[in-house]
Write a protein that holds these residues in place. Structure first.
Motif, PDB file in Angstrom:
ATOM      1  N   ARG A 152      22.620  -0.827   5.412  1.00  0.00           N
ATOM      2  CA  ARG A 152      22.164  -0.484   5.621  1.00  0.00           C
ATOM      3  C   ARG A 152      21.694   0.219   3.665  1.00  0.00           C
ATOM      4  NH1 ARG A 152      19.205   3.984   4.556  1.00  0.00           N
ATOM      5  NH2 ARG A 152      17.586   5.065   5.810  1.00  0.00           N
ATOM      6  N   ASP A 153      22.801   0.925   3.085  1.00  0.00           N
ATOM      7  CA  ASP A 153      22.520   1.260   2.146  1.00  0.00           C
ATOM      8  C   ASP A 153      22.528  -0.229   1.018  1.00  0.00           C
ATOM      9  OD1 ASP A 153      23.109   3.913   2.845  1.00  0.00           O
ATOM     10  OD2 ASP A 153      24.671   4.377   2.055  1.00  0.00           O
ATOM     11  N   VAL A 154      22.707  -1.190   0.557  1.00  0.00           N
ATOM     12  CA  VAL A 154      22.968  -2.021   0.732  1.00  0.00           C
ATOM     13  C   VAL A 154      21.650  -3.063   0.393  1.00  0.00           C
ATOM     14  CG1 VAL A 154      24.137  -4.683   0.155  1.00  0.00           C
ATOM     15  CG2 VAL A 154      25.790  -2.118   0.377  1.00  0.00           C
ATOM     16  N   ILE A 155      21.136  -2.686   1.037  1.00  0.00           N
ATOM     17  CA  ILE A 155      19.567  -3.248   1.716  1.00  0.00           C
ATOM     18  C   ILE A 155      18.613  -2.678   1.037  1.00  0.00           C
ATOM     19  CG2 ILE A 155      17.831  -4.385   3.385  1.00  0.00           C
ATOM     20  CD1 ILE A 155      20.219  -4.933   5.051  1.00  0.00           C
ATOM     21  N   GLN A 156      18.942  -1.500   1.036  1.00  0.00           N
ATOM     22  CA  GLN A 156      18.060  -0.938   0.815  1.00  0.00           C
ATOM     23  C   GLN A 156      17.789  -0.958  -0.856  1.00  0.00           C
ATOM     24  OE1 GLN A 156      17.938   2.769   3.044  1.00  0.00           O
ATOM     25  NE2 GLN A 156      17.106   4.548   0.893  1.00  0.00           N
ATOM     26  N   ASN A 157      19.645  -1.032  -1.439  1.00  0.00           N
ATOM     27  CA  ASN A 157      20.088  -0.911  -2.532  1.00  0.00           C
ATOM     28  C   ASN A 157      18.712  -2.556  -3.344  1.00  0.00           C
ATOM     29  OD1 ASN A 157      20.738  -0.272  -5.506  1.00  0.00           O
ATOM     30  ND2 ASN A 157      22.018  -1.821  -5.154  1.00  0.00           N
ATOM     31  N   VAL A 158      19.105  -3.407  -2.379  1.00  0.00           N
ATOM     32  CA  VAL A 158      18.445  -4.560  -2.754  1.00  0.00           C
ATOM     33  C   VAL A 158      16.426  -4.344  -2.931  1.00  0.00           C
ATOM     34  CG1 VAL A 158      17.885  -6.999  -2.236  1.00  0.00           C
ATOM     35  CG2 VAL A 158      20.188  -6.066  -1.767  1.00  0.00           C
ATOM     36  N   LEU A 159      15.944  -3.693  -1.882  1.00  0.00           N
ATOM     37  CA  LEU A 159      14.810  -3.277  -1.697  1.00  0.00           C
ATOM     38  C   LEU A 159      14.560  -2.248  -2.551  1.00  0.00           C
ATOM     39  CD1 LEU A 159      14.118  -3.609   2.061  1.00  0.00           C
ATOM     40  CD2 LEU A 159      13.580  -4.570   0.346  1.00  0.00           C
ATOM     41  N   ARG A 160      14.860  -1.431  -3.510  1.00  0.00           N
ATOM     42  CA  ARG A 160      14.695  -0.670  -4.783  1.00  0.00           C
ATOM     43  C   ARG A 160      15.132  -1.489  -6.271  1.00  0.00           C
ATOM     44  NH1 ARG A 160      18.213   3.516  -3.623  1.00  0.00           N
ATOM     45  NH2 ARG A 160      19.771   1.967  -4.268  1.00  0.00           N
TER      46      ARG A 160
END
Length: 195
Positions: free
Chosen positions: A88-96
């Protein structure tokens, strides 16, 4: 012959920046070379030292947006071996990072994502690249094996496009907030889970 050296590079960069702003504000057809050079503090003959036409400037800006976006998406694929609790955190970082890229140069984003004749093609290419990433990540076990990643990619690009226009570029939301909301929606859905 094009000017060489630091002054020539500065003039060219200034013309590109002003042109991007003019295209974003007025669109391609209403933007005039005379307005670009006037705002850049240069002369019309100096414009032609660097660019053959208004179309050449626009195409260079479009290519810049497209290549930077492509590089970002290629680099965003999740690596194998990420712990399930970290996905979740990795995907959120990609989107950010993606929303941050779109906000970094709003004029270039307007050109590449919305007003350029190739904007639809750019979004189709983005959708294909995201789908490829998602399918590889699905094979790595990060996502449900029965999810149709082509449809997920279409939905994601539509979401990114709409949020960029309605929230990001007008300053209503930050890249961080949008990334969090998109991840929550796509990973956890809309229903509340009660134990």
């Amino acid at each position: 012959m094009r000017k060489k050296g630091a002054n020539g590079q500065k003039s060219r960069a200034r013309l590109l920046a002003v042109a991007a702003n003019e295209f974003a504000l007025s669109g391609y057809h209403k933007t005039k070379i005379s307005t670009i050079v006037s705002r850049a503090g240069l002369t019309q003959p100096s414009f032609y030292l660097y660019f053959d036409s208004k179309e050449a400037v626009f195409n260079e800006l479009m290519l810049k947006f497209r290549s930077q976006l492509k590089e970002m998406v290629v680099d965003s694929r999740l690596e194998s071996g990420i712990q399930r609790e970290d996905v979740r955190d990795v995907i959120q970082n990609v989107l950010r990072n993606l929303f941050g890229f779109l906000l970094m140069d709003p004029d270039l984003t307007q050109i590449g994502f919305f007003i350029g004749e190739e904007a639809s093609e750019v979004k189709e290419e983005l959708t294909r690249m995201i789908a490829q990433n998602l399918k590889a990540e699905q094979r790595d076990g990060y996502f449900h094996p029965e999810a149709n990643m082509d449809i997920v990619a279409e939905c994601l690009v539509g979401t990114i496009e709409r949020l960029t226009l309605q929230e990001l570029l007008c300053g209503k939301s930050t890249p961080e907030y949008l990334a969090e909301q998109v991840v929550n929606l796509y990973m956890f859905g809309l229903t509340s889970h009660r134990d």
